[in-house]
Write an enzyme that holds these catalytic residues in place. Sequence first.
Site, PDB file in Angstrom:
ATOM      1  N   LYS A 114      12.895  -4.282 -17.438  1.00 22.67           N
ATOM      2  CA  LYS A 114      12.082  -3.983 -18.404  1.00 22.67           C
ATOM      3  C   LYS A 114      12.255  -4.200 -19.757  1.00 22.67           C
ATOM      4  O   LYS A 114      11.566  -4.757 -20.730  1.00 22.67           O
ATOM      5  CB  LYS A 114      11.587  -2.200 -18.485  1.00 22.67           C
ATOM      6  CG  LYS A 114      10.838  -2.019 -17.012  1.00 22.67           C
ATOM      7  CD  LYS A 114      10.839  -0.569 -16.813  1.00 22.67           C
ATOM      8  CE  LYS A 114      10.329   0.061 -15.301  1.00 22.67           C
ATOM      9  NZ  LYS A 114      10.240   1.211 -15.322  1.00 22.67           N
ATOM     10  N   GLY A 156       4.970   1.951 -16.885  1.00 25.92           N
ATOM     11  CA  GLY A 156       4.035   2.556 -16.006  1.00 25.92           C
ATOM     12  C   GLY A 156       2.545   2.470 -16.552  1.00 25.92           C
ATOM     13  O   GLY A 156       2.231   1.234 -16.915  1.00 25.92           O
ATOM     14  N   GLU A 207      12.544   3.597  -7.213  1.00 25.69           N
ATOM     15  CA  GLU A 207      12.650   2.503  -6.516  1.00 25.69           C
ATOM     16  C   GLU A 207      12.939   2.604  -5.304  1.00 25.69           C
ATOM     17  O   GLU A 207      13.429   3.572  -4.816  1.00 25.69           O
ATOM     18  CB  GLU A 207      13.418   1.355  -7.101  1.00 25.69           C
ATOM     19  CG  GLU A 207      13.236   1.074  -8.502  1.00 25.69           C
ATOM     20  CD  GLU A 207      11.404   0.589  -8.645  1.00 25.69           C
ATOM     21  OE1 GLU A 207      10.985   1.248  -9.662  1.00 25.69           O
ATOM     22  OE2 GLU A 207      11.240  -0.266  -7.748  1.00 25.69           O
ATOM     23  N   VAL A 212       6.203  -2.517 -17.100  1.00 24.42           N
ATOM     24  CA  VAL A 212       6.921  -1.892 -18.167  1.00 24.42           C
ATOM     25  C   VAL A 212       6.303  -0.685 -18.484  1.00 24.42           C
ATOM     26  O   VAL A 212       5.024  -0.556 -18.735  1.00 24.42           O
ATOM     27  CB  VAL A 212       7.241  -2.892 -19.264  1.00 24.42           C
ATOM     28  CG1 VAL A 212       7.983  -2.098 -20.399  1.00 24.42           C
ATOM     29  CG2 VAL A 212       7.713  -3.982 -19.204  1.00 24.42           C
ATOM     30  N   LEU A 219       0.949  -1.161   0.032  1.00 24.84           N
ATOM     31  CA  LEU A 219       0.014  -0.044   0.109  1.00 24.84           C
ATOM     32  C   LEU A 219       0.961   1.221   0.093  1.00 24.84           C
ATOM     33  O   LEU A 219       0.747   2.126   0.855  1.00 24.84           O
ATOM     34  CB  LEU A 219      -0.714  -0.045   1.028  1.00 24.84           C
ATOM     35  CG  LEU A 219      -1.973   1.102   1.279  1.00 24.84           C
ATOM     36  CD1 LEU A 219      -2.939   1.074   0.226  1.00 24.84           C
ATOM     37  CD2 LEU A 219      -2.715   1.029   2.431  1.00 24.84           C
TER      38      LEU A 219
HETATM   39  N1  NDP Z   1       6.597   3.998  -8.054  1.00 26.07           N
HETATM   40  C1  NDP Z   1       6.284   3.782  -9.510  1.00 26.07           C
HETATM   41  O1  NDP Z   1       5.968   4.712 -10.075  1.00 26.07           O
HETATM   42  C2  NDP Z   1       6.219   2.375 -10.055  1.00 26.07           C
HETATM   43  C3  NDP Z   1       6.510   1.258  -9.136  1.00 26.07           C
HETATM   44  N2  NDP Z   1       6.351  -0.113  -9.732  1.00 26.07           N
HETATM   45  C4  NDP Z   1       6.511  -1.143  -9.167  1.00 26.07           C
HETATM   46  O2  NDP Z   1       5.464  -1.244  -8.161  1.00 26.07           O
HETATM   47  C5  NDP Z   1       6.033  -2.035  -6.845  1.00 26.07           C
HETATM   48  C6  NDP Z   1       5.681  -1.307  -5.689  1.00 26.07           C
HETATM   49  O3  NDP Z   1       6.207   0.185  -5.932  1.00 26.07           O
HETATM   50  P1  NDP Z   1       5.999   1.396  -4.899  1.00 26.07           P
HETATM   51  O4  NDP Z   1       4.548   1.650  -4.775  1.00 26.07           O
HETATM   52  O5  NDP Z   1       6.649   2.633  -5.710  1.00 26.07           O
HETATM   53  O6  NDP Z   1       6.771   0.968  -3.652  1.00 26.07           O
HETATM   54  P2  NDP Z   1       6.497   1.517  -2.197  1.00 26.07           P
HETATM   55  O7  NDP Z   1       7.907   1.306  -1.681  1.00 26.07           O
HETATM   56  O8  NDP Z   1       5.964   2.782  -2.265  1.00 26.07           O
HETATM   57  O9  NDP Z   1       5.259   0.652  -1.524  1.00 26.07           O
HETATM   58  C7  NDP Z   1       5.837  -0.814  -1.298  1.00 26.07           C
HETATM   59  C8  NDP Z   1       4.533  -1.156  -0.331  1.00 26.07           C
HETATM   60  O10 NDP Z   1       4.687  -2.636  -0.131  1.00 26.07           O
HETATM   61  C9  NDP Z   1       4.870  -2.904   1.259  1.00 26.07           C
HETATM   62  N3  NDP Z   1       5.781  -3.882   1.675  1.00 26.07           N
HETATM   63  C10 NDP Z   1       7.079  -4.088   1.291  1.00 26.07           C
HETATM   64  N4  NDP Z   1       7.601  -5.149   1.353  1.00 26.07           N
HETATM   65  C11 NDP Z   1       6.807  -5.692   2.201  1.00 26.07           C
HETATM   66  C12 NDP Z   1       6.913  -6.778   2.897  1.00 26.07           C
HETATM   67  N5  NDP Z   1       8.105  -7.682   2.991  1.00 26.07           N
HETATM   68  N6  NDP Z   1       6.104  -7.544   3.599  1.00 26.07           N
HETATM   69  C13 NDP Z   1       4.827  -6.551   3.721  1.00 26.07           C
HETATM   70  N7  NDP Z   1       4.786  -5.274   3.008  1.00 26.07           N
HETATM   71  C14 NDP Z   1       5.768  -5.068   2.350  1.00 26.07           C
HETATM   72  C15 NDP Z   1       5.171  -1.627   2.136  1.00 26.07           C
HETATM   73  O11 NDP Z   1       4.686  -1.523   3.213  1.00 26.07           O
HETATM   74  P3  NDP Z   1       4.558  -0.170   4.406  1.00 26.07           P
HETATM   75  O12 NDP Z   1       3.792   0.783   3.686  1.00 26.07           O
HETATM   76  O13 NDP Z   1       4.147  -0.593   5.727  1.00 26.07           O
HETATM   77  O14 NDP Z   1       6.046   0.167   4.498  1.00 26.07           O
HETATM   78  C16 NDP Z   1       4.297  -0.438   1.008  1.00 26.07           C
HETATM   79  O15 NDP Z   1       3.182  -0.590   1.450  1.00 26.07           O
HETATM   80  C17 NDP Z   1       7.370  -2.145  -7.100  1.00 26.07           C
HETATM   81  O16 NDP Z   1       7.600  -3.580  -7.556  1.00 26.07           O
HETATM   82  C18 NDP Z   1       7.753  -1.255  -8.425  1.00 26.07           C
HETATM   83  O17 NDP Z   1       8.925  -1.609  -8.952  1.00 26.07           O
HETATM   84  C19 NDP Z   1       5.991   0.031 -11.092  1.00 26.07           C
HETATM   85  C20 NDP Z   1       6.048   0.813 -12.095  1.00 26.07           C
HETATM   86  C21 NDP Z   1       5.751   2.096 -11.516  1.00 26.07           C
HETATM   87  N1  LIG Z   2      11.504   3.441 -10.785  1.00 30.50           N
HETATM   88  C1  LIG Z   2      10.480   3.243 -11.750  1.00 30.50           C
HETATM   89  C2  LIG Z   2       8.995   3.060 -11.620  1.00 30.50           C
HETATM   90  C3  LIG Z   2       8.264   2.534 -12.623  1.00 30.50           C
HETATM   91  O1  LIG Z   2       8.648   1.587 -13.062  1.00 30.50           O
HETATM   92  C4  LIG Z   2      10.824   4.378 -13.025  1.00 30.50           C
HETATM   93  O2  LIG Z   2      11.406   5.298 -12.643  1.00 30.50           O
HETATM   94  O3  LIG Z   2      10.366   4.305 -14.082  1.00 30.50           O
HETATM   95 NA    NA Z   3       2.850  -0.530 -19.085  1.00 34.90          NA
END
Ligand code: NDP
Ligand SMILES: N[C@@H](CC=O)C(=O)O
Ligand code: NA
Length: 431
Positions: free
Chosen positions: A205, A134, A190, A132, A11
């Site tokens: 990607k 977004g 990331e 890939v 989340l």
């Molecule tokens: N950010 C972006 O623009 C994009 C992200 N992605 C991908 O989406 C995924 C999520 O990214 P993002 O939302 O930015 O990441 P965040 O770090 O913002 O969120 C990660 C979430 O997962 C929870 N979490 C992480 N590890 C664990 C664990 N071991 N057990 C339980 N909960 C866990 C965290 O909990 P808590 O909140 O309690 O810390 C948090 O809510 C990644 O794989 C990323 O590569 C893909 C495209 C774009």
């Molecule tokens: N960290 C990544 C998130 C989306 O995949 C980026 O910057 O493109």
């Molecule tokens: Na996409």
Amino acid sequence: MEAISIGLLGLGTVGTGVVKIIENHQDKIMHQVGCPVKVKKVLVKNVNKERDISITKEMLTTNAEDILNDPDIDVVIEVMGGVEETKDYLTKALQNKKHVVTANKDLMAIHGAKLLQQASQNGCDLFYEASVAGGIPILRGLVDGLASDRINKLMGIVNGTTNFILTKMSKQQRTYNEVLKEAQELGFAESDPTSDVEGLDAARKMTILATLGFSMNISLEDVKVQGISKVTEEDIRYGSQLGYTMKLIGVAQRDNEKVEVSVQPTFLIDSHPLAAVNDEFNAVYVFGEAVGETMFYGPGAGSMPTATAVVSDLVNVLKNMRLGVNGKSAVAPQYKKKLKEANEIFSKYFLRLQVKDEVGVFAEITSIFSQHGVSFEKILQLPVKEKGLAEIVLVTHHASLADYENILVELRDLETVQTVKSSYRVEGGIK
Ligand SMILES: NC(=O)C1=CN([C@@H]2O[C@H](COP(=O)(O)OP(=O)(O)OC[C@H]3O[C@@H](n4cnc5c(N)ncnc54)[C@H](OP(=O)(O)O)[C@@H]3O)[C@@H](O)[C@H]2O)C=CC1
Ligand SMILES: N[C@@H](CC=O)C(=O)O
Ligand code: NA
């Protein structure tokens, strides 16, 4: 009408967007899938963490089993990141006949083939559009929109964080560290931004894109990777003087049966369409034998754009549930993987040298290129502050990677060459 229950792993930036879209677009989703959709349980690390979304504590859990073993949950959406632990979670979900939607390119680049096989064996969908570029529907574009064509080249900007950094460095002359911090604050980067700036995120990607585009099992180890951490403001300025824009470009190219896949900082001729893709935006050029040249463009990172792709995958799962066709869409790669050798990879190169400012030095340098049959498209010589030194910038015509790497070795051995300051691939301009 009974709602379909979703389990959410994560989340954070993306997970928050997923909850918001499911809530705010519920009418559109219901119209397409014929029933309400609700998030039943959410896995987080810290249930007491402040979040910019209103969610009851009862919905949060730190125990993945509460989701993976819940018989009411039909679909698991993974937006937590990570690889090995997350792979185990998704394997469990698939074994428990739960469909999976993920945004996790790290996981899909490394374990995607195995997870897709497990999904098919369990009659489950496993969709990963958000992994890939977004919010850009590039994977569906390849698999559905261009299903009839033979793809020969994919080239693009597939990392929003580095594109944001390079844009601000080029257009606002801001420093690398300052802009990286801003990209992290905006939620683009990331959790470990090294993955972004060293090119690994883009490489994962490109692995996924090349596997789907070429219908070949490309692995991460096949991708040659160089990030942007060594790109300097000087390089960007020199490039701009010569009419180039610096971008982190992923390239996957197939010639006959052999392929090359790489990620590197690249000088694009200013008139190239990708040179106009700025900030966190991504774009992927797809060259097909029949369709010709297409380009997919949009936000590659950020909460709501990425969540759009995640929830759209969810809608496709639910549509398949209504039709009873889940687990039937994945197609195994058709071709055996054949990688190009260095003498089969051709590009133009930008090379910046610091040399002794003496008679004959230039001739000495150019003779090394001519011995390897490499000529020049552009040449620039500039004085530098250090007495007795000069800087030479060369842009070559197309040369093989093998020849170019040999030239670099011989230049470094020259007594008159003080430093090879930088070297970049060049795309666009005179053929
Ligand atoms: N950010 C972006 O623009 C994009 C992200 N992605 C991908 O989406 C995924 C999520 O990214 P993002 O939302 O930015 O990441 P965040 O770090 O913002 O969120 C990660 C979430 O997962 C929870 N979490 C992480 N590890 C664990 C664990 N071991 N057990 C339980 N909960 C866990 C965290 O909990 P808590 O909140 O309690 O810390 C948090 O809510 C990644 O794989 C990323 O590569 C893909 C495209 C774009
Ligand atoms: N960290 C990544 C998130 C989306 O995949 C980026 O910057 O493109
Ligand atoms: Na996409």
